[in-house]
Design an enzyme around this catalytic site. Structure first.
Site, PDB file in Angstrom:
ATOM      1  N   TYR A 180       0.824  -1.201   0.000  1.00  0.00           N
ATOM      2  CA  TYR A 180       0.000   0.000   0.000  1.00  0.00           C
ATOM      3  C   TYR A 180       0.857   1.249   0.000  1.00  0.00           C
ATOM      4  O   TYR A 180       2.076   1.182   0.194  1.00  0.00           O
ATOM      5  CB  TYR A 180      -0.961  -0.012   1.203  1.00  0.00           C
ATOM      6  CG  TYR A 180      -0.319   0.272   2.546  1.00  0.00           C
ATOM      7  CD1 TYR A 180       0.473  -0.678   3.184  1.00  0.00           C
ATOM      8  CD2 TYR A 180      -0.495   1.502   3.183  1.00  0.00           C
ATOM      9  CE1 TYR A 180       1.058  -0.413   4.419  1.00  0.00           C
ATOM     10  CE2 TYR A 180       0.074   1.765   4.419  1.00  0.00           C
ATOM     11  CZ  TYR A 180       0.852   0.798   5.028  1.00  0.00           C
ATOM     12  OH  TYR A 180       1.430   1.061   6.241  1.00  0.00           O
TER      13      TYR A 180
ATOM     14  N   LYS B  78       6.458  -2.017   1.780  1.00  0.00           N
ATOM     15  CA  LYS B  78       5.288  -1.446   2.473  1.00  0.00           C
ATOM     16  C   LYS B  78       4.115  -2.420   2.339  1.00  0.00           C
ATOM     17  O   LYS B  78       3.154  -2.214   1.587  1.00  0.00           O
ATOM     18  CB  LYS B  78       4.943  -0.059   1.912  1.00  0.00           C
ATOM     19  CG  LYS B  78       4.085   0.768   2.860  1.00  0.00           C
ATOM     20  CD  LYS B  78       4.099   2.222   2.492  1.00  0.00           C
ATOM     21  CE  LYS B  78       3.040   3.042   3.195  1.00  0.00           C
ATOM     22  NZ  LYS B  78       3.212   3.210   4.635  1.00  0.00           N
TER      23      LYS B  78
ATOM     24  N   GLU C  21      11.959   2.104  14.204  1.00  0.00           N
ATOM     25  CA  GLU C  21      11.084   3.199  13.751  1.00  0.00           C
ATOM     26  C   GLU C  21       9.800   3.149  14.563  1.00  0.00           C
ATOM     27  O   GLU C  21       9.633   2.292  15.432  1.00  0.00           O
ATOM     28  CB  GLU C  21      10.781   3.051  12.257  1.00  0.00           C
ATOM     29  CG  GLU C  21      10.102   1.732  11.912  1.00  0.00           C
ATOM     30  CD  GLU C  21       9.972   1.469  10.420  1.00  0.00           C
ATOM     31  OE1 GLU C  21       9.828   2.436   9.655  1.00  0.00           O
ATOM     32  OE2 GLU C  21       9.992   0.292  10.030  1.00  0.00           O
TER      33      GLU C  21
ATOM     34  N   LEU D   2      10.954   0.870   7.105  1.00  0.00           N
ATOM     35  CA  LEU D   2      10.335   1.379   5.881  1.00  0.00           C
ATOM     36  C   LEU D   2      11.057   2.678   5.506  1.00  0.00           C
ATOM     37  O   LEU D   2      11.282   3.524   6.369  1.00  0.00           O
ATOM     38  CB  LEU D   2       8.844   1.669   6.114  1.00  0.00           C
ATOM     39  CG  LEU D   2       8.149   2.143   4.844  1.00  0.00           C
ATOM     40  CD1 LEU D   2       7.928   0.967   3.891  1.00  0.00           C
ATOM     41  CD2 LEU D   2       6.829   2.805   5.168  1.00  0.00           C
TER      42      LEU D   2
HETATM   43  N1  PLP Z   1       7.601   3.632   9.012  1.00  0.00           N
HETATM   44  C1  PLP Z   1       6.458   2.934   9.016  1.00  0.00           C
HETATM   45  C2  PLP Z   1       6.447   1.586   9.660  1.00  0.00           C
HETATM   46  C3  PLP Z   1       5.301   3.445   8.426  1.00  0.00           C
HETATM   47  O1  PLP Z   1       4.162   2.738   8.428  1.00  0.00           O
HETATM   48  C4  PLP Z   1       5.352   4.748   7.859  1.00  0.00           C
HETATM   49  C5  PLP Z   1       4.172   5.342   7.249  1.00  0.00           C
HETATM   50  O2  PLP Z   1       3.105   4.781   7.206  1.00  0.00           O
HETATM   51  C6  PLP Z   1       6.560   5.449   7.877  1.00  0.00           C
HETATM   52  C7  PLP Z   1       7.674   4.861   8.456  1.00  0.00           C
HETATM   53  C8  PLP Z   1       6.668   6.812   7.269  1.00  0.00           C
HETATM   54  O3  PLP Z   1       6.661   6.733   5.875  1.00  0.00           O
HETATM   55  P1  PLP Z   1       6.157   7.941   4.976  1.00  0.00           P
HETATM   56  O4  PLP Z   1       6.962   9.131   5.371  1.00  0.00           O
HETATM   57  O5  PLP Z   1       6.464   7.513   3.598  1.00  0.00           O
HETATM   58  O6  PLP Z   1       4.711   8.128   5.256  1.00  0.00           O
END
Ligand code: PLP
Length: 292
Positions: A33, A147, A180, A205
């Site tokens: 997603y 993701k 994270e 991620l």
């Molecule tokens: N890390 C995780 C596990 C996430 O689910 C998300 C966003 O949903 C992020 C980091 C941040 O990613 P982004 O800046 O692309 O939204």
């Protein structure tokens, strides 16, 4: 609730939107997603989100349901149909519908759904005192760079945070390093003014918002180091914050009930949030148009 969703080639009333019970996303979490912010009617960091979508699909050997140009058309059309000025678009692609069997089906066609949600964004931090996080063990699989819609560990982490009255959970690896947040990337500003966030390997991620924040920090002459940091280091830091598409940049003032620095949001977090908002607003020069 938005009026319309997009489901496998059709814009349908949100209340009537359904997928098949043998969609592999439903049965195996066999899908990926993206969440793309809409600010002033325009997408923020769209190229980065689409690049990550392609990468996630490629890693799982799921085909793109259609070309990038068509994908962008559909995204814009849905935002327009739902009249979203500020908010976000959720997009999910799964391997498709097939009789339940673990191995890849020969004939399945990727399935795609999109929804939107309205959400107000402000350049100033949403809570004057910042937010708190709790730490939990990171119990996820080893390909966190994908993701994936398999988010059970993050569901449990976020629930643990909610039960502790915290905004987010920071997940910690077996060596004591923060990976994270459950739905955000984790950052600290060290006592000597260096921004630290974990390097983009398979353990996290690769945040699209974080990449832009890093570039904006560099523009302001702030040094960024991509490396792991511990909870103790975060507690001794000058600032801590989280980044994601739906939160932008939010200062963290408490970790596991202990205060970070003086317990107040720091100037660097505030500045980077304002800078990210302005960067997003600059995209309003190319508003969402239909047809393209
Ligand atoms: N890390 C995780 C596990 C996430 O689910 C998300 C966003 O949903 C992020 C980091 C941040 O990613 P982004 O800046 O692309 O939204």
């Amino acid at each position: 609730m938005a009026r319309y969703a997009y489901v496998n080639g059709r814009f349908v009333r949100h209340a009537d939107a359904t997928v098949h019970i043998e969609d592999r996303g439903y049965q195996f979490a066999d899908g990926v997603y993206e969440v793309v912010t809409v600010l002033g009617g325009a997408f923020v960091d769209e190229p980065g989100h689409l690049a990550r979508l392609k990468r996630s699909l490629g890693e799982l050997k799921i085909a793109m349901p259609f070309t990038e140009a068509v994908l962008k058309l559909v995204m814009r059309r849905l935002v327009r149909l739902n009249g979203v000025k500020d908010g976000y678009l959720y997009l999910q692609v799964t391997r498709g519908v097939a009789p339940r069997d673990f191995k890849f089906p020969k004939a399945a066609k990727p399935a795609i759904v999109m929804t939107t949600r309205r959400q107000a964004f402000k350049p100033e931090i949403p809570t004057e005192n910042g937010v708190s996080v709790v730490t939990v063990p990171d119990i996820r699989w080893a390909r966190r760079d994908i993701k994936s819609v398999g988010l059970l560990a993050q569901v449990l982490a976020k629930q643990a945070a909610a039960e502790a009255g915290a905004f987010e959970a920071w997940m910690v690896d077996p060596d004591g390093f923060v990976t994270e947040g459950s739905s955000s990337n984790a950052w600290i500003l060290t006592a000597d003014g260096v921004l630290v966030t974990r390097h983009a390997d398979n353990s996290i991620l690769h945040g699209i918002t974080g990449n832009s924040i890093e570039a904006l920090a560099a523009e302001q002459g702030i040094k960024v180091e991509r490396r792991p940091f511990t909870v103790a280091e975060a507690l001794a830091a000058r600032e801590a914050f989280l980044t994601s598409a739906t939160t932008f940049c939010i200062p963290i003032t408490e970790i596991d009930g202990k205060t970070v620095a003086n317990g107040h949001p720091g100037e660097v977090s505030r500045t980077l949030r304002r800078a990210y908002y302005a960067y997003g607003q600059a995209r309003q020069a190319q508003p969402v148009r239909w047809p393209l």
